[in-house]
Design a protein around this motif. Structure first.
Motif, mmCIF file in Angstrom:
data_model
loop_
_atom_site.group_PDB
_atom_site.id
_atom_site.type_symbol
_atom_site.label_atom_id
_atom_site.label_comp_id
_atom_site.label_asym_id
_atom_site.label_seq_id
_atom_site.Cartn_x
_atom_site.Cartn_y
_atom_site.Cartn_z
ATOM 1 N N SER A 1 1.009 -0.921 0.659
ATOM 2 C CA SER A 1 0.334 0.139 -0.154
ATOM 3 C C SER A 1 0.753 1.011 0.427
ATOM 4 N N LEU A 2 1.926 1.368 0.600
ATOM 5 C CA LEU A 2 2.633 2.510 0.483
ATOM 6 C C LEU A 2 3.633 1.991 -0.474
ATOM 7 N N VAL A 3 4.032 1.538 -1.494
ATOM 8 C CA VAL A 3 4.507 1.658 -2.103
ATOM 9 C C VAL A 3 3.812 2.099 -3.455
ATOM 10 N N THR A 4 2.768 1.651 -3.503
ATOM 11 C CA THR A 4 1.364 1.830 -4.836
ATOM 12 C C THR A 4 1.456 2.895 -4.053
ATOM 13 N N GLN A 5 0.835 4.228 -2.628
ATOM 14 C CA GLN A 5 0.362 4.975 -3.298
ATOM 15 C C GLN A 5 1.326 6.310 -3.137
ATOM 16 N N THR A 6 2.653 6.324 -3.139
ATOM 17 C CA THR A 6 3.697 6.396 -3.134
ATOM 18 C C THR A 6 4.397 6.915 -4.420
ATOM 19 N N LEU A 7 4.203 5.458 -4.749
ATOM 20 C CA LEU A 7 4.799 5.898 -6.882
ATOM 21 C C LEU A 7 3.541 6.419 -7.335
ATOM 22 N N ASP A 8 2.029 6.299 -7.441
ATOM 23 C CA ASP A 8 1.174 7.110 -7.738
ATOM 24 C C ASP A 8 1.326 8.786 -7.684
ATOM 25 N N LEU A 9 1.263 9.045 -6.649
ATOM 26 C CA LEU A 9 1.959 10.615 -6.221
ATOM 27 C C LEU A 9 2.839 10.941 -6.835
ATOM 28 N N LEU A 10 4.528 10.044 -7.039
ATOM 29 C CA LEU A 10 5.527 10.637 -7.160
ATOM 30 C C LEU A 10 5.279 10.383 -9.502
ATOM 31 N N ASN A 11 4.258 9.751 -9.189
ATOM 32 C CA ASN A 11 4.076 10.027 -10.914
ATOM 33 C C ASN A 11 3.400 10.953 -11.474
ATOM 34 N N LEU B 1 8.205 15.173 -2.513
ATOM 35 C CA LEU B 1 8.621 14.562 -2.227
ATOM 36 C C LEU B 1 7.494 15.391 -0.788
ATOM 37 N N ASP B 2 7.623 16.778 -0.094
ATOM 38 C CA ASP B 2 6.874 17.000 0.650
ATOM 39 C C ASP B 2 5.368 16.388 1.418
ATOM 40 N N GLU B 3 4.740 16.597 -0.442
ATOM 41 C CA GLU B 3 3.974 16.430 -0.288
ATOM 42 C C GLU B 3 3.177 15.420 0.170
ATOM 43 N N ILE B 4 4.228 14.284 -0.505
ATOM 44 C CA ILE B 4 3.516 12.644 -0.650
ATOM 45 C C ILE B 4 4.156 12.120 0.644
ATOM 46 N N VAL B 5 5.122 12.078 2.033
ATOM 47 C CA VAL B 5 5.246 11.936 2.702
ATOM 48 C C VAL B 5 3.898 12.621 3.910
#
Length: 410
Positions: free
Chosen positions: A257-267, A272-276
């Motif tokens: 879940s952390l991987v998917t959410q992070t990659l979705d926002l990165l893409n 980084l601040d928003e994603i964290v």
């Protein structure tokens, strides 16, 4: 006895993890015929087979003597074979006392363990500092010599010793040199540090790259082995196919879940601040005793994913070629009316319950006026409060270290 203990840990009635070694100091527990579990900070799994002693992991330089004494109370068979689940120092330092009084063992490990030992020599001082800080151990010294494996492998290897078959599989997760062990005769899974009874240690802010996505795959692969016993290298045993599969697959779900959410926002181009501050682990798994953020933390995992897939630039253009921290701090202090004003603002933020903002302001005040005892008293107060409010060992370690620095200067 050990089955009952493991059941209490499963139900959350006892703590046993990489943070709480619940049975440490109680010697080797027999978990099956010829199979023992030595709990400590870095568990060791012992096997006696046809007059031979085999170890999966070998503990740390700080407990090697106790390991030897306890194992010798369990069996007098000579140590012939050992396996490293990976190259962290709490897993690779226990063969010395056995080899001093008996034959030289054959040690098996993934080939990247050798590269790790070479890196440890290059960064000896740094590893001493960060582990002193992480574990609040100011006298810790990092080792400068290592017992190298005798046999290394790349993807998979099967080793037969006595009446036992050890299947070794390479995986990435906490490290790039991890070995999963499986003992066919006992349907016994040896996950090393790929399962540690807390959330996965794949965001550690002071350590080298971790591999969260690959860790998910390793957890899923282990679940498919249908083991009946799992003996992690940190934390309590788990008995029973269904419990093992649940623990592994839910840990995989949590991390994925952390991987998917992070990659979705990165893409999507997020900073980084928003994603964290946006990514959250699955709420329905929050009550699992093996998914407590007691060592690492979800937001640290997010940062490590960014480092792995997005590089070091965090999306803030001011951080691409920044001014020195102390220059920024002095400028902000001047605008605020002095470092003391920043320190007062830090105390107000702390009293208002905004500990994160308080940390920024206290650190700026200390950078702007590094020799001001009053500023350091505030910094010590802020970071002591931050440490007291944290659940993860890593956050507690960093904040406690910062508080101690300022207490020495106040």
């Amino acid at each position: 006895m050990i089955v009952e203990y493991a059941d209490r840990v499963w139900r959350g009635e006892s703590d046993d993890s990489i943070v709480d070694a619940g049975e440490s100091g109680k010697g080797v527990h027999t978990v099956a015929d010829g199979v023992g579990w030595w709990p400590g900070f870095g568990n060791v799994i012992t096997f006696e087979t046809e007059g031979e002693l085999v170890l999966f992991d070998t503990s740390s330089p700080f407990s090697a003597a106790q390991l030897h004494e306890d194992v010798r109370a369990w069996t007098r068979a000579p140590l012939t074979t050992a396996f490293y689940s990976h190259g962290h120092i709490d897993h690779v330092f226990g063969t010395g006392p056995f080899e001093e009084s008996g034959p030289r063992a054959t040690i098996y490990a993934h080939k990247a363990v050798v590269d790790r030992f070479e890196r440890y020599l290059l960064t000896n001082g740094y590893n001493a500092v960060i582990n002193q800080r992480q574990f609040q151990a100011p006298n810790l010294r990092w080792p400068s010599s290592y017992r190298h494996p005798d046999v290394t492998y790349t993807d998979a290897l099967t080793v037969r010793r006595g009446g036992l078959t050890f299947d070794l599989l390479h995986a990435k997760g906490e490290t790039d040199d991890a070995t999963i062990g499986y003992v066919r005769e006992h349907r016994l899974l040896l996950p090393g540090d790929l399962f540690i009874w807390v959330t996965p240690n794949c965001g550690n802010p002071q350590k080298v790259q971790r591999y969260p996505r690959e860790w998910v795959h390793a957890l899923q692969r282990m679940a498919a082995m249908d083991a009946e016993i799992m003996l992690p290298s940190h934390g309590a045993p788990i008995f029973g196919r269904d419990r093992i599969r649940q623990a592994l697959l839910e840990t995989a779900e949590w991390l994925d879940s952390l991987v998917t959410q992070t990659l979705d926002l990165l893409n999507a181009g997020a900073r980084l601040d928003e994603i964290v501050h946006s990514v959250r682990p699955p709420a329905h798994l929050a009550d699992r005793p093996y998914l407590r953020a007691r060592y690492d933390e979800p937001e640290f995992v997010v940062r490590n994913l960014w480092r792995l897939y997005g590089g070091w630039y965090d999306g803030n253009p001011a951080e691409l070629k920044p001014a020195p921290d102390a220059v920024v701090a002095r400028s902000v202090a001047e605008l605020a009316g002095g470092a003391a004003a920043l320190a007062d603002a830090a105390l107000k933020a702390l009293s208002d319950g905004d500990e994160r903002l308080a940390g920024h302001l206290a650190e700026m005040a200390a950078l702007a006026a590094p020799d001001d005892p009053g500023v350091h008293r505030v910094r010590a107060e802020v970071f002591s409060a931050r440490a007291a409010g944290e659940l993860s060992l890593m956050a507690k370690g960093v904040f406690s270290w910062a508080a101690a620095e300022s207490k020495r200067r106040s």
